[in-house]
Motif scaffolding. Structure first.
Motif, mmCIF file in Angstrom:
data_model
loop_
_atom_site.group_PDB
_atom_site.id
_atom_site.type_symbol
_atom_site.label_atom_id
_atom_site.label_comp_id
_atom_site.label_asym_id
_atom_site.label_seq_id
_atom_site.Cartn_x
_atom_site.Cartn_y
_atom_site.Cartn_z
ATOM 1 N N ILE A 1 4.837 5.539 -5.337
ATOM 2 C CA ILE A 1 5.070 5.528 -6.786
ATOM 3 C C ILE A 1 4.247 6.619 -7.459
ATOM 4 O O ILE A 1 4.737 7.343 -8.337
ATOM 5 C CB ILE A 1 4.732 4.143 -7.377
ATOM 6 N N ILE A 2 3.000 6.758 -7.029
ATOM 7 C CA ILE A 2 2.146 7.815 -7.588
ATOM 8 C C ILE A 2 2.753 9.190 -7.307
ATOM 9 O O ILE A 2 2.833 10.053 -8.189
ATOM 10 C CB ILE A 2 0.723 7.721 -6.999
ATOM 11 N N VAL B 1 10.685 11.533 -0.974
ATOM 12 C CA VAL B 1 9.761 10.537 -1.526
ATOM 13 C C VAL B 1 10.531 9.382 -2.158
ATOM 14 O O VAL B 1 10.203 8.208 -1.946
ATOM 15 C CB VAL B 1 8.820 11.189 -2.561
ATOM 16 N N PHE B 2 11.581 9.699 -2.925
ATOM 17 C CA PHE B 2 12.380 8.657 -3.573
ATOM 18 C C PHE B 2 13.035 7.752 -2.529
ATOM 19 O O PHE B 2 13.086 6.529 -2.699
ATOM 20 C CB PHE B 2 13.453 9.294 -4.461
ATOM 21 N N ARG B 3 13.548 8.353 -1.453
ATOM 22 C CA ARG B 3 14.192 7.548 -0.404
ATOM 23 C C ARG B 3 13.169 6.675 0.314
ATOM 24 O O ARG B 3 13.442 5.512 0.623
ATOM 25 C CB ARG B 3 14.915 8.450 0.599
ATOM 26 N N GLN B 4 12.004 7.242 0.600
ATOM 27 C CA GLN B 4 10.955 6.464 1.263
ATOM 28 C C GLN B 4 10.525 5.285 0.398
ATOM 29 O O GLN B 4 10.292 4.177 0.899
ATOM 30 C CB GLN B 4 9.756 7.363 1.572
ATOM 31 N N ARG C 1 4.425 11.939 -9.914
ATOM 32 C CA ARG C 1 3.919 13.317 -9.972
ATOM 33 C C ARG C 1 5.070 14.311 -9.881
ATOM 34 O O ARG C 1 5.125 15.295 -10.632
ATOM 35 C CB ARG C 1 2.921 13.554 -8.841
ATOM 36 N N LEU C 2 6.004 14.047 -8.961
ATOM 37 C CA LEU C 2 7.144 14.948 -8.787
ATOM 38 C C LEU C 2 8.064 14.933 -10.001
ATOM 39 O O LEU C 2 8.657 15.956 -10.358
ATOM 40 C CB LEU C 2 7.926 14.556 -7.528
ATOM 41 N N LYS C 3 8.179 13.782 -10.646
ATOM 42 C CA LYS C 3 9.053 13.677 -11.815
ATOM 43 C C LYS C 3 8.601 14.592 -12.951
ATOM 44 O O LYS C 3 9.407 14.978 -13.803
ATOM 45 C CB LYS C 3 9.098 12.230 -12.317
ATOM 46 N N SER D 1 0.829 -1.205 0.000
ATOM 47 C CA SER D 1 0.000 0.000 0.000
ATOM 48 C C SER D 1 0.864 1.257 0.000
ATOM 49 O O SER D 1 0.602 2.208 -0.752
ATOM 50 C CB SER D 1 -0.917 -0.010 1.228
ATOM 51 N N ALA D 2 1.913 1.252 0.836
ATOM 52 C CA ALA D 2 2.810 2.408 0.907
ATOM 53 C C ALA D 2 3.553 2.604 -0.407
ATOM 54 O O ALA D 2 3.691 3.733 -0.901
ATOM 55 C CB ALA D 2 3.802 2.232 2.053
#
Length: 278
Positions: free
Chosen positions: A98-99, A244-247, A103-105, A92-93
């Motif tokens: 990924i979403i 976000v990428f690290r998480q 979005r940030l990308k 779930s996380a």
């Protein structure tokens, strides 16, 4: 007299045996309560508490071998159920991250270089630190946040301070001029800050929305200048993306670890089943 003495010895011996037997039965009963409680906790999906209960059983009643064997048979089942629950949470996380990363990308651009390449904002893509003073935020494909400080003013700088309109500020540690991370060989001062040296800059820029920030170059000839808006925005935006990428990376690693844990638990259950059948 002999008969009386013999009867006394027999009575004492029987009493001791009964007391020992009673004590043993009491310990077995108490030990079994741990297994029963662990089973209940497992059925209630309180897996950590169930495992802790079995740990207590092993510590409190090491001599109750048979009861502890029951606990050993129960343990992999608890670990299996716990792993499945945590894998579901990871899935779930990961889906949410990924979403968010996609979005940030959309506001970032990947810039290939001689190493692994890096992400920055579209506004800074193609901008060369040696050509303009300021702070250049970058992120590796794995989400590692880095900042490059450049100065064309020959301030002999070793670090920088970021200053907000209200006077709040954060500073990097000093990086000595070594010709590598602090390089002045091309007539421009270039300092590369590692993640633990520049995270505060990213946090600060993100908190202030990258608005009206100043940079002070700290060194033998310190000076201040307004930080270009596109650089200030990039400091916060790239930092946000790096989190976000690290998480996402950590969640994927956690899922991989849990899948291995699940496999081990299932193998243990299968082995325990075969041994009990024999």
């Amino acid at each position: 007299m002999y008969n009386a003495y013999s009867k006394l010895l027999i009575t004492v011996a029987l009493g001791g045996t009964m007391a020992f037997s009673s004590c043993g039965n009491s310990d077995e009963k108490k030990a079994r309560e741990y297994v029963d409680l662990a089973t209940k906790l497992m059925n209630d999906k309180e897996y950590d508490a169930a495992l802790a209960n079995l740990d207590s059983l092993d510590r409190q009643y090491p001599s109750e071998i048979e009861v502890r064997r029951e606990g050993m048979s129960l343990r992999p089942q608890i670990i299996e159920l716990s792993s499945l629950k945590q894998i579901e949470q990871c899935d779930s996380a990961i889906a949410g991250l990924i979403i968010e990363s996609n979005r940030l990308k959309e506001s970032l651009k990947f810039v290939p270089d001689a190493f692994e390449g890096y992400y920055t904002t579209k506004a800074l893509a193609g901008k060369v630190p040696a050509e303009k003073s300021g702070l250049y935020a970058r992120m590796t494909p794995d989400g590692v946040y880095m900042v490059i400080a450049s100065s064309t003013q020959k301030s002999m700088s070793t670090g920088v301070t970021l200053i907000a309109k209200g006077g709040e500020s954060v500073s990097t540690p000093d990086i000595a001029n070594d010709g590598e991370r602090n390089d002045r060989s091309r007539g421009v001062e270039i300092i590369t800050f590692m993640p633990d040296e520049c995270d505060t800059l990213g946090q600060f820029a993100e908190a202030h929305g990258g608005i009206a920030l100043k940079i002070r170059y700290n060194g033998a000839k310190p000076y201040e200048m307004p930080l270009p808006e596109e650089q200030a925005y990039a400091l916060g935006e790239i930092y946000r993306a790096s989190k976000v990428f690290r998480q996402l990376r950590l969640a994927q690693l956690q899922k991989s670890r849990l899948e291995k844990q699940l496999e081990i638990a299932r193998n243990q259950r299968a082995r325990t089943f075969r041994e009990s059948a024999e």
